[in-house]
Each structure stands twice: as structure tokens, then as C-alpha cells.
Design a protein around this motif. Structure first.
Motif, PDB file in Angstrom:
ATOM      1  N   ALA A   1     -23.860 -42.080  -3.129  1.00 38.13           N
ATOM      2  CA  ALA A   1     -24.378 -41.051  -4.036  1.00 38.13           C
ATOM      3  C   ALA A   1     -25.876 -40.889  -3.816  1.00 38.13           C
ATOM      4  O   ALA A   1     -26.629 -41.869  -3.890  1.00 38.13           O
ATOM      5  N   LYS A   2     -26.305 -39.673  -3.564  1.00 37.40           N
ATOM      6  CA  LYS A   2     -27.722 -39.406  -3.334  1.00 37.40           C
ATOM      7  C   LYS A   2     -28.574 -39.831  -4.525  1.00 37.40           C
ATOM      8  O   LYS A   2     -29.713 -40.277  -4.368  1.00 37.40           O
ATOM      9  N   GLN A   3     -28.005 -39.723  -5.721  1.00 36.65           N
ATOM     10  CA  GLN A   3     -28.764 -40.048  -6.937  1.00 36.65           C
ATOM     11  C   GLN A   3     -29.221 -41.503  -6.977  1.00 36.65           C
ATOM     12  O   GLN A   3     -30.119 -41.851  -7.740  1.00 36.65           O
ATOM     13  N   ALA A   4     -28.615 -42.370  -6.184  1.00 34.67           N
ATOM     14  CA  ALA A   4     -29.003 -43.778  -6.202  1.00 34.67           C
ATOM     15  C   ALA A   4     -30.439 -43.970  -5.753  1.00 34.67           C
ATOM     16  O   ALA A   4     -31.139 -44.859  -6.257  1.00 34.67           O
ATOM     17  N   THR A   5     -30.896 -43.171  -4.808  1.00 38.85           N
ATOM     18  CA  THR A   5     -32.220 -43.388  -4.218  1.00 38.85           C
ATOM     19  C   THR A   5     -33.123 -42.171  -4.248  1.00 38.85           C
ATOM     20  O   THR A   5     -34.350 -42.324  -4.158  1.00 38.85           O
ATOM     21  N   SER A   6     -32.570 -40.974  -4.364  1.00 44.26           N
ATOM     22  CA  SER A   6     -33.374 -39.764  -4.183  1.00 44.26           C
ATOM     23  C   SER A   6     -33.241 -38.829  -5.373  1.00 44.26           C
ATOM     24  O   SER A   6     -32.211 -38.801  -6.051  1.00 44.26           O
ATOM     25  N   PHE A   7     -34.277 -38.053  -5.569  1.00 46.56           N
ATOM     26  CA  PHE A   7     -34.277 -37.005  -6.579  1.00 46.56           C
ATOM     27  C   PHE A   7     -33.863 -35.670  -5.965  1.00 46.56           C
ATOM     28  O   PHE A   7     -33.888 -35.491  -4.743  1.00 46.56           O
ATOM     29  N   ASN A   8     -33.506 -34.753  -6.841  1.00 44.95           N
ATOM     30  CA  ASN A   8     -33.255 -33.386  -6.388  1.00 44.95           C
ATOM     31  C   ASN A   8     -34.545 -32.738  -5.905  1.00 44.95           C
ATOM     32  O   ASN A   8     -34.519 -31.837  -5.072  1.00 44.95           O
ATOM     33  N   ARG A   9     -35.672 -33.234  -6.407  1.00 45.23           N
ATOM     34  CA  ARG A   9     -36.978 -32.710  -5.980  1.00 45.23           C
ATOM     35  C   ARG A   9     -37.586 -33.650  -4.948  1.00 45.23           C
ATOM     36  O   ARG A   9     -37.685 -34.855  -5.185  1.00 45.23           O
ATOM     37  N   ASP A  10     -37.961 -33.104  -3.798  1.00 48.48           N
ATOM     38  CA  ASP A  10     -38.564 -33.895  -2.728  1.00 48.48           C
ATOM     39  C   ASP A  10     -40.045 -33.565  -2.623  1.00 48.48           C
ATOM     40  O   ASP A  10     -40.421 -32.391  -2.533  1.00 48.48           O
ATOM     41  N   TYR A  11     -40.886 -34.614  -2.619  1.00 49.51           N
ATOM     42  CA  TYR A  11     -42.329 -34.425  -2.544  1.00 49.51           C
ATOM     43  C   TYR A  11     -42.791 -34.525  -1.102  1.00 49.51           C
ATOM     44  O   TYR A  11     -42.332 -35.380  -0.335  1.00 49.51           O
ATOM     45  N   ARG A  12     -43.698 -33.645  -0.731  1.00 49.64           N
ATOM     46  CA  ARG A  12     -44.270 -33.604   0.599  1.00 49.64           C
ATOM     47  C   ARG A  12     -45.799 -33.530   0.469  1.00 49.64           C
ATOM     48  O   ARG A  12     -46.314 -33.203  -0.598  1.00 49.64           O
ATOM     49  N   PRO A  13     -46.546 -33.822   1.541  1.00 49.80           N
ATOM     50  CA  PRO A  13     -48.011 -33.745   1.427  1.00 49.80           C
ATOM     51  C   PRO A  13     -48.523 -32.353   1.082  1.00 49.80           C
ATOM     52  O   PRO A  13     -49.612 -32.211   0.526  1.00 49.80           O
ATOM     53  N   TRP A  14     -47.741 -31.331   1.365  1.00 57.16           N
ATOM     54  CA  TRP A  14     -48.159 -29.954   1.068  1.00 57.16           C
ATOM     55  C   TRP A  14     -47.701 -29.481  -0.304  1.00 57.16           C
ATOM     56  O   TRP A  14     -48.083 -28.410  -0.755  1.00 57.16           O
ATOM     57  N   GLY A  15     -46.830 -30.237  -0.985  1.00 58.61           N
ATOM     58  CA  GLY A  15     -46.297 -29.808  -2.281  1.00 58.61           C
ATOM     59  C   GLY A  15     -44.937 -30.431  -2.521  1.00 58.61           C
ATOM     60  O   GLY A  15     -44.748 -31.621  -2.312  1.00 58.61           O
ATOM     61  N   TRP A  16     -43.957 -29.611  -2.906  1.00 59.55           N
ATOM     62  CA  TRP A  16     -42.614 -30.132  -3.136  1.00 59.55           C
ATOM     63  C   TRP A  16     -41.579 -29.018  -3.046  1.00 59.55           C
ATOM     64  O   TRP A  16     -41.911 -27.838  -3.069  1.00 59.55           O
ATOM     65  N   PHE A  17     -40.318 -29.420  -2.912  1.00 63.19           N
ATOM     66  CA  PHE A  17     -39.222 -28.455  -2.960  1.00 63.19           C
ATOM     67  C   PHE A  17     -38.041 -29.079  -3.683  1.00 63.19           C
ATOM     68  O   PHE A  17     -37.927 -30.298  -3.795  1.00 63.19           O
ATOM     69  N   GLU A  18     -37.156 -28.220  -4.192  1.00 63.24           N
ATOM     70  CA  GLU A  18     -35.932 -28.697  -4.824  1.00 63.24           C
ATOM     71  C   GLU A  18     -34.801 -27.736  -4.510  1.00 63.24           C
ATOM     72  O   GLU A  18     -35.014 -26.530  -4.319  1.00 63.24           O
ATOM     73  N   SER A  19     -33.612 -28.295  -4.422  1.00 61.52           N
ATOM     74  CA  SER A  19     -32.431 -27.493  -4.138  1.00 61.52           C
ATOM     75  C   SER A  19     -31.896 -26.887  -5.430  1.00 61.52           C
ATOM     76  O   SER A  19     -31.680 -27.598  -6.418  1.00 61.52           O
ATOM     77  N   LEU A  20     -31.693 -25.579  -5.428  1.00 66.77           N
ATOM     78  CA  LEU A  20     -31.174 -24.876  -6.600  1.00 66.77           C
ATOM     79  C   LEU A  20     -29.674 -24.621  -6.506  1.00 66.77           C
ATOM     80  O   LEU A  20     -28.989 -24.547  -7.527  1.00 66.77           O
TER      81      LEU A  20
END
Length: 473
Positions: A355-374
């Protein structure tokens, strides 16, 4: 001057689902308006303190930089561990780095995920411990216990009078986490303090302790630091020698063996926020003992914590007692208070289920900002992408997907092959499969766009980078 050494490479699974491997608790706003890391850096700043030396992992390097910048601070250096090896190698590496910079450096080693609300009071305790540290002592800070806590280690004194001393006192022994009966006995005796895991000493004192108690670690750590490479703002420790270092905590490697340990009692509030129970205890409760977030409602509830981390999602409890309910966009935790230490079990089960939820969020942070899957389907994905002012994604292409970009806030500078254009709000463009492209924010406010991906494979590893201002591979 004192050099704060902030340890922030941990992954904090006990506060799942709000703390996860990709964005652990030290970077989360658990209490107050700043993250625990920002609050730690601010607490160890001001007159008498140098800029902090930060030790973290590769995945957190830009988060560290951004959060310090948001707090109006900079790091003296950021050392990137190539592989987690617990706290002893990290502390030794920091001491070696500081000795090279300043042979007389005093270092104040602190986890970056603890809560100490009274910053001035703690700085006063540090000041009271300076003379002992300068004389060659390793001064560890002990917290006056307020309850028979079984989740903390303890420090034992020779007499209860030492607990209220205004200066460091000799330590009789370290005590491991006790069972409930032993914790009650220690609390009643008055001879014990909680071990906060914070200590002050000279860099040379730490190195000398390793020479006596863990000499095998010095060569590999020295080699890893000597062979380190500079990556923009970061010092990447060399991987090959680092692999030869055993994983061990500073307590087991040095503190429990050294004879020159002194304890500085601190009577202020402290918590390591090691569980949701600890967060509840450290938060402001209402008259019924409930701790509620802005988007939470409790009806006939007592001694409970209800927390929503998602705008538009309300958490409502009716008739609850001693319950913790934490809701994020992709996971909900419901547990009885007192079972907080078992959250680790949940994470391990979810990992086993992939399950992705074990380690990762729906929102991913990057040095330029962030993105999330809708939205995500078999051959499409819709994302919200937020790019910080002046930031830029890498110049890249994809083998398996095409992209549609629609700007909904700010202005985007878009490169597609040899064409460069500006897109304002409500304007869009199409990135064909295989096109070399880049997205930049030339403005002074965050730029937001909606990206629609279509293709046979939509994974984040389908990226070929040609240029990147952040020096990512």
C-alpha cells in the motif's frame, strides 16, 4: 559560540498517517504554526549560537533548505547521509566536521522532532551547562518527569536534590524504558529524570570518546567525510566507506560507557511526540479533555483527539472516549488512546500489502514546489502542480506519456523543443510524447497548473533529464 547539530534523518512511523517515510514528523506542523524542525532550529538560535549544522538524508535535503528559508534561517552546512546508520555515526561525523572548522567548537546535539515550548528557558539551561562542557564533560539534558512514562529512557542521580540543581550533576546510570511498575517506583523516588537525547560538549570531547569506546568507527567516518562531494548547498558523504559503519545509537556507543557524563536538569515542558498519545498530552484540550483540529467536531466525547488534515473533510465524533481519529486525504487512523505504540504494526502490515499509504503521501514535495494526484485511471492521470516563484522543473522528456497543461494561477514559462512561450491564467498547451520540455515560474507568486497525462505508463520514473538547476540525476 555553540554550534547546534540538528539530527533530522528519521522516518517517524509512530505518527502515521500524518508522518510517513516520504515526509516524516519533524517536517510536519504537529503543534503550533511551524514544523518541529523549524521550531528546533529557532530554539537553538540567537546570541551565543552559530547557524545549525544539519544532518539528514538525501530525500529530505530540499525540505530542510526550504523550511529553514521559510523560518528566515540558513544552515552552516547540510551533511547528507548516504544510508541511515542511527545517531552515533552522524554525531561523530558532525564532530569531525566541526573540529576542522573550529578546533574549540562546542556542539549541542539535538533531535529535530521534539517539543520544548520554552525556548528562552532551555537556552538558559544550555548557558548553565557551558562551563562543564568546556571542562571536558559530556552534558546530557534531563527532563523533570511529570508521570510514570514507560516510553522514555531515564537518567538516575545519586539523590533527589540533584533534580533541582541549577548546574550539571554527575550521572549514576542510564535506565532503559521501564515497565509500568518500575516507572511508578522511579517517579516516586525523585532520583530520576527523563532522558531527552540532547547533549552539549566540545567536538574534541566527542571524538576522544569514540577513540576510547568505538575506535572502529573513526576511520570509515573520516574517509566518508574526506571523500564527500559538494552538491549545490549540500555535502554528500561518500557511500563506500559509510557502508562499513555499524548502525548504532550514540547512547549505546558512547553515552552509556563514558565516565565523563554530567546531567543538566531542565524543569520545563518537553515531549518527543513519539505517539499520538504524546501529541494529545502536549496539546491544548477543551473542558472535556478533547483535542480538536479546525475541521473536527466532538459531541458528547471525552479525552479524545479528532484531527482532519484535509480541506473540505470534516471529522465528527459522537459519544467517544479515549479515542484518537486522524484523517488525511488517503488514510484514516482510529485507535484507542494508549495503543499509540502499535501504529508501527499498522505501517508494517501496509508495507506487506504494498500500500502506497504506508510510506508516501498523495502530495509529493520537490525542490521546485509540489504536486498531487487528483484522479488516476488505466491510461490517464490528473495532477495539480504548484511551482514556487523563480523555480523551474528540469528540462526533460517522457517515453510513455503526453501531457496537457492548463494554468489556473500565475504565469508559466513553457519550453517545448525549440519554442518558449508564456502562459497566463486560463491558457493551455500540449506536450506531445517524446517532446523535450520544461516548466518555470517567472513570477512572484506561486504558479498552479492542472496537468492531464495520457499514455501507457504514468510512473514518476518515466523522466529523462537533460538539465536541472537542482543537480538531480
Amino acid at each position: 559560540m555553540v554550534y547546534p547539530v540538528l539530527l533530522c534523518g528519521g522516518t517517524g512511523t509512530r505518527l502515521w498517517p500524518l508522518s510517513r517515510q516520504s515526509f516524516p514528523k519533524q517536517f510536519v506542523k504537529l503543534v503550533g504554526e511551524e514544523s518541529l524542525f523549524q521550531a528546533s532550529a529557532r530554539r537553538l538560535s540567537g546570541p551565543g549560537f552559530e547557524c545549525p549544522l544539519v544532518i539528514t538524508s538525501d530525500g529530505f535535503r530540499f525540505i530542510v533548505t526550504d523550511q529553514l528559508a521559510d523560518a528566515g534561517m540558513v544552515a552552516a552546512a547540510t551533511l547528507i547521509e548516504p544510508d541511515p546508520r542511527n545517531t552515533a555515526p552522524a554525531v561523530l561525523c558532525a564532530a569531525l566536521w566541526l573540529r576542522e572548522k573550529d578546533p574549540d567548537a562546542l556542539m549541542l546535539v539535538a533531535p529535530s522532532d521534539h517539543v520544548l515550548p520554552d525556548g528562552p528557558g532551555f537556552r538558559s539551561a544550555v548557558e548553565a551547562a557551558l562551563s562543564a562542557a568546556l571542562s571536558g564533560q559530556i552534558v546530557t539534558f534531563g527532563i523533570a518527569p511529570t508521570r510514570a512514562e514507560t516510553g522514555y529512557g531515564y537518567l538516575e542521580f545519586s539523590s533527589a536534590a540533584c533534580r533541582t540543581s541549577g548546574s550539571p550533576r554527575p550521572l549514576r546510570r542510564f535506565v532503559e524504558k521501564p515497565d509500568a511498575a518500575e516507572a511508578e517506583r522511579m517517579l516516586a523516588s525523585g532520583n530520576y529524570l527523563w532522558n531527552a537525547g540532547i547533549f552539549l560538549c566540545s567536538a574534541q570531547t566527542v571524538i576522544a570518546a569514540f577513540e576510547v569506546h568505538a575506535p572502529e568507527m573513526i576511520g570509515p567516518v573520516e574517509a566518508s567525510l574526506r571523500e564527500a562531494s559538494m552538491d549545490k548547498l549540500f555535502t554528500r558523504l561518500a557511500l563506500a566507506p559509510w557502508r562499513d559503519i555499524r548502525s548504532i545509537s550514540i547512547d549505546y556507543a558512547i553515552m552509556e560507557k563514558a565516565a565523563n557524563i554530567a546531567v543538566m536538569p531542565y524543569g520545563g515542558s518537553w515531549s518527543d511526540l513519539g505517539s499520538w498519545d504524546a501529541v494529545w498530552q502536549g496539546s491544548q484540550a477543551d473542558a472535556e479533555g478533547n483535542v480538536l483540529s479546525e475541521r473536527a467536531l466532538a459531541i458528547d466525547c471525552r479525552q479524545s483527539m479528532l484531527r482532519s488534515e484535509t480541506e473540505g473533510l470534516e471529522v465528527v465524533g459522537i459519544g467517544l472516549e479515549n479515542i484518537v481519529a486522524i484523517a488525511t486525504p488517503d488514510a484514516v487512523l482510529i485507535a484507542r488512546r494508549g495503543e499509540g505504540q502499535r501504529v508501527k504494526e499498522v505501517v508494517e502490515i501496509l508495507k506487506a500489502r504494498s500500500a502506497k499509504q504506508a510510506t508516501s503521501f498523495n502530495r509529493d514535495y520537490r525542490p521546485w514546489g509540489w504536486f498531487e494526484s487528483l484522479a488516476l485511471g488505466l491510461r490517464f492521470q490528473v495532477k495539480r502542480i504548484v511551482v514556487k516563484p523563480g523555480a523551474a522543473l528540469s528540462l526533460q522528456s517522457h517515453h510513455h506519456r503526453a501531457e496537457h497543461w492548463i494554468v489556473v494561477q500565475g504565469t508559466a514559462k513553457v519550453t517545448v523543443d525549440n519554442e518558449i512561450r508564456l502562459l497566463a491564467e486560463n491558457e493551455s498547451t500540449y506536450i506531445r510524447l517524446g517532446a523535450v520540455h520544461r516548466l518555470e515560474n517567472p513570477g512572484k507568486v506561486p504558479m498552479i497548473l492542472i496537468e492531464v497525462q495520457t499514455g501507457s505508463y504514468l510512473g514518476e520514473d518515466d523522466i529523462v533529464r537533460y538539465e536541472d538547476i537542482y543537480a538531480r540525476a
